[in-house]
Design a protein around this motif. Structure first.
Motif, PDB file in Angstrom:
ATOM      1  N   GLU A 276       0.809  -1.227   0.000  1.00 30.48           N
ATOM      2  CA  GLU A 276       0.000   0.000   0.000  1.00 30.48           C
ATOM      3  C   GLU A 276       0.839   1.273   0.000  1.00 30.48           C
ATOM      4  O   GLU A 276       0.291   2.368   0.116  1.00 30.48           O
ATOM      5  N   VAL A 277       2.166   1.156  -0.106  1.00 31.86           N
ATOM      6  CA  VAL A 277       2.988   2.375  -0.184  1.00 31.86           C
ATOM      7  C   VAL A 277       3.144   2.763  -1.663  1.00 31.86           C
ATOM      8  O   VAL A 277       3.724   2.035  -2.463  1.00 31.86           O
ATOM      9  N   ALA A 278       2.595   3.935  -2.000  1.00 28.08           N
ATOM     10  CA  ALA A 278       2.543   4.388  -3.396  1.00 28.08           C
ATOM     11  C   ALA A 278       3.855   5.052  -3.812  1.00 28.08           C
ATOM     12  O   ALA A 278       4.581   5.579  -2.960  1.00 28.08           O
ATOM     13  N   PRO A 279       4.139   5.083  -5.125  1.00 33.73           N
ATOM     14  CA  PRO A 279       5.325   5.813  -5.585  1.00 33.73           C
ATOM     15  C   PRO A 279       5.353   7.261  -5.110  1.00 33.73           C
ATOM     16  O   PRO A 279       6.392   7.760  -4.677  1.00 33.73           O
ATOM     17  N   SER A 280       4.201   7.944  -5.153  1.00 30.61           N
ATOM     18  CA  SER A 280       4.219   9.367  -4.746  1.00 30.61           C
ATOM     19  C   SER A 280       4.598   9.496  -3.276  1.00 30.61           C
ATOM     20  O   SER A 280       5.262  10.468  -2.887  1.00 30.61           O
ATOM     21  N   SER A 281       4.201   8.531  -2.445  1.00 29.39           N
ATOM     22  CA  SER A 281       4.572   8.591  -1.024  1.00 29.39           C
ATOM     23  C   SER A 281       6.059   8.323  -0.843  1.00 29.39           C
ATOM     24  O   SER A 281       6.695   8.870   0.066  1.00 29.39           O
ATOM     25  N   ILE A 282       6.634   7.493  -1.721  1.00 29.61           N
ATOM     26  CA  ILE A 282       8.088   7.255  -1.664  1.00 29.61           C
ATOM     27  C   ILE A 282       8.837   8.557  -1.977  1.00 29.61           C
ATOM     28  O   ILE A 282       9.789   8.932  -1.280  1.00 29.61           O
ATOM     29  N   PHE A 283       8.393   9.271  -3.016  1.00 27.61           N
ATOM     30  CA  PHE A 283       9.027  10.551  -3.354  1.00 27.61           C
ATOM     31  C   PHE A 283       8.875  11.539  -2.197  1.00 27.61           C
ATOM     32  O   PHE A 283       9.811  12.254  -1.845  1.00 27.61           O
ATOM     33  N   ALA A 284       7.663  11.576  -1.626  1.00 25.83           N
ATOM     34  CA  ALA A 284       7.429  12.525  -0.526  1.00 25.83           C
ATOM     35  C   ALA A 284       8.323  12.200   0.664  1.00 25.83           C
ATOM     36  O   ALA A 284       8.915  13.098   1.275  1.00 25.83           O
ATOM     37  N   LEU A 285       8.451  10.915   0.979  1.00 24.51           N
ATOM     38  CA  LEU A 285       9.297  10.526   2.108  1.00 24.51           C
ATOM     39  C   LEU A 285      10.758  10.922   1.848  1.00 24.51           C
ATOM     40  O   LEU A 285      11.443  11.458   2.727  1.00 24.51           O
ATOM     41  N   ALA A 286      11.223  10.669   0.611  1.00 19.96           N
ATOM     42  CA  ALA A 286      12.612  11.036   0.275  1.00 19.96           C
ATOM     43  C   ALA A 286      12.814  12.535   0.496  1.00 19.96           C
ATOM     44  O   ALA A 286      13.834  12.963   1.062  1.00 19.96           O
ATOM     45  N   CYS A 287      11.844  13.327   0.087  1.00 18.92           N
ATOM     46  CA  CYS A 287      11.967  14.785   0.232  1.00 18.92           C
ATOM     47  C   CYS A 287      11.929  15.190   1.703  1.00 18.92           C
ATOM     48  O   CYS A 287      12.693  16.066   2.125  1.00 18.92           O
ATOM     49  N   ILE A 288      11.040  14.574   2.471  1.00 19.33           N
ATOM     50  CA  ILE A 288      10.955  14.903   3.904  1.00 19.33           C
ATOM     51  C   ILE A 288      12.300  14.597   4.561  1.00 19.33           C
ATOM     52  O   ILE A 288      12.841  15.400   5.322  1.00 19.33           O
ATOM     53  N   GLU A 289      12.868  13.436   4.238  1.00 21.54           N
ATOM     54  CA  GLU A 289      14.144  13.058   4.861  1.00 21.54           C
ATOM     55  C   GLU A 289      15.310  13.927   4.369  1.00 21.54           C
ATOM     56  O   GLU A 289      16.313  14.066   5.064  1.00 21.54           O
TER      57      GLU A 289
END
Ligand code: NAD
Length: 530
Positions: A276-289
């Motif tokens: 259930e982890v979407a590509p857009s959430s992966i990008f968002a997480l990378a940016c947050i980190e």
């Protein structure tokens, strides 16, 4: 000229800069240092205490804020997810056209580049009145030091490996004579490989997915994106990077307890590469980190509750969802007008047809559903604000239909009917038919989102109780004007009304230079001349 097949495009001067301001405020509450504009600002509000008998006690309150705005405009990189799509190629080609001061011909004559449709670049604000009482307007872009979009360094990712020139041709948005002139330059730009989890976008997109980051490990994907951002920043000597999701609309991620409901669970879900982890959430997480602002221009729920918590923990800037370009922008203006005029919309019926790749993706039900949700909440606050017209929990009927018609291409058609109850049991039906290249409306919004998000990273505030300055809340609600379903910080009411959203931008800008909010009283014109 960039080397063949580079992953970025630079037009900027190599250092950040402080430009002379168009105006300086001459007041004891405002100070200009070499680094900052400092303002002391009294925020006036009105607090209502509702009594048991239904009456209200009203109390004017005020709070003093100190604002500190960095004056140096940094060198900024924009990375678009979905760079090779219609919005990504249109925006990139338009910035190249600006930089090279190109002109192009079509049957109506010679055209030159502009940023029309961008509130920061092409609108003005009333600064005040001159000695004769005449209004003085200045470009919004001159209220505070802002990034010039022509100076942005651009890069991005796409699951389609076509270079930007091929993408621009495929998009069929810009005039041929302009495409011809920027073609060679855009052909040197190739999107970075991206993350593709086929379940999240329509199956009809699979034939363009040929530029992919390998593997199934979602934590490795996060680290890959973080490295892309760092490499881009170093290679171009950038002070800041901003990432915008302008890739396909994804389906909604299911919110599952233990998976994406808290920050901790979300991180565990990424470690275990949960479905259930979407590509857009992966990008968002990378940016947050990486502490890079991330803006979601599509309607899906990228910011699941756990990710929102993480952004807050990192104090990282986020914004979304879904660019508010044509139909919804109009809706958030006209419904505001109708309801504030005392006219009661009882049904809002919207049909759309479009023939670009966005329309193709939205012809799949789950992706359409994301769009339907983001389009349908847009009038709620305006309706709820008028309890003379609407009972509690009463809403107009609101229907949104989107159909894929390939032959109209990017030229989207939107037909809206506003059915209203009026005086003495009468009816008013307003029909609106809007035709427009979708990407020519969305691209200036991307500019505004980037310019304002970057500004947010340079403004700090402090109130009397605080010992040091802080940035604003992680969720950049000031971006709401450009977004269909604006995210706000938890427990904050959502404002969709276009006029209120623009007023918020204008008055926050004014507060940063110590000026009172603009009011339309015009008292100087309503009194007897002495
Ligand atoms: P598009 O289909 O032309 O471009 C999207 C691009 O994203 C494609 O090139 C595709 O290959 C790429 N892509 C898909 N999944 C990806 C991934 N995981 N990583 C990297 N790239 C990926 O669409 P568009 O017209 O440019 O619109 C982009 C988005 O903006 C859509 O979601 C659309 O709904 C949204 N939007 C557009 C407008 C508008 O007016 N154009 C308005 C509101 C919202």
């Amino acid at each position: 000229m960039a080397p063949p097949h580079s992953n970025e495009y630079s037009t900027a001067s190599p250092v950040s800069s402080v430009a002379a301001p168009l105006f300086k405020v001459n007041a004891p509450n405002v100070q200009y240092t070499d680094e900052h504009i400092l303002s002391e600002y009294t925020y006036n509000n009105t607090v209502i205490n509702k009594q048991a008998d239904g009456s209200m006690v009203v109390e004017p309150v005020n709070q003093v804020y100190h604002f500190k705005t960095e004056r140096a405009v940094p060198r900024v990189g924009l990375m678009m997810v979905g760079w090779g799509g219609n919005n990504g190629t249109t925006l990139t080609a338009s910035i190249v056209a600006h930089k090279r001061k190109l002109t192009w011909r079509n049957k109506s004559g010679v055209h030159s580049p502009n940023y029309w449709g961008s509130v920061t670049q092409a609108s003005t604000v009333r600064l005040g009145v001159d000695a004769n009482g005449e209004d003085v307007y200045i470009p919004l872009s001159q209220m505070l030091p802002l990034v010039n979009p022509t100076d942005l360094v651009i890069s991005g990712w796409d699951i389609s490996g076509k270079n930007l020139a091929e993408g621009m041709e495929r998009a069929q948005v810009l005039e041929y004579d302009l495409q011809r002139q920027v073609y060679d330059e855009l052909a040197t730009m190739k999107p970075l490989p991206s993350i593709y989890y086929p379940d999240f976008i329509a199956a009809n997109q699979s034939d363009r997915a040929d530029n992919l980051i390998e593997g199934q490990d979602k934590r490795k994907h996060v680290e890959h994106i973080k490295k892309d951002i760092r490499d881009f920043k170093i290679a171009n000597q950038l002070d800041k990077v901003i990432v915008v999701w302008t890739a396909n609309t994804e389906r909604y991620a299911e919110i599952i307890e233990g998976v994406n409901d808290t920050a901790e669970n979300f991180l565990k879900a990424v470690e275990s590469s949960h479905d259930e982890v979407a590509p857009s959430s992966i990008f968002a997480l990378a940016c947050i980190e990486e502490n890079v602002p991330f803006i979601n221009g599509s309607p899906q729920n990228t910011f699941v509750p756990g990710l929102l918590q993480l952004a807050e923990q990192h104090r990282a800037f986020i914004g979304g969802d879904d660019f508010k370009s044509g139909q919804t922008k109009f809706k958030s203006a006209i419904v505001d007008f109708l309801v504030n005029a005392g006219i009661k919309p009882v049904a809002i019926t919207s049909y759309n047809h479009l023939g670009n790749n966005d329309g193709k993706n939205l012809s799949s039900h789950k992706q359409f559903r994301s769009k339907e949700i983001s389009k349908s909440t847009v009038v709620d606050d305006m309706v709820a604000a008028n309890h003379v017209l609407y009972q509690k929990d009463e809403h107009p009927d609101h229907t949104v239909v989107i159909k894929y018609v390939p032959s109209v291409g990017d030229s989207k058609r939107a037909l809206d009917e506003y059915e209203c109850d009026i005086f003495m049991g009468g009816r008013q039906s307003i029909s609106v038919y809007n035709i427009c290249e979708d990407s020519l409306l969305a691209s200036p919004l991307i500019i505004d989102l980037v310019v304002m998000a970057e500004l947010m990273t340079r403004i700090q505030y402090k109130t009397g109780e605080m010992t040091k300055f802080s940035t604003f809340h992680s969720v950049m609600s000031i971006l709401s004007y450009m977004l269909k379903a604006p995210m706000v910080s938890p427990n904050t009411p959502v404002v969709n009304a276009l006029g209120r959203q623009r007023t918020a931008i204008e008055n926050i800008f004014r507060a940063c230079v110590g000026l009172a909010p603009n009011n339309e009283m015009g008292l100087e014109h309503k009194i007897w001349k002495q």
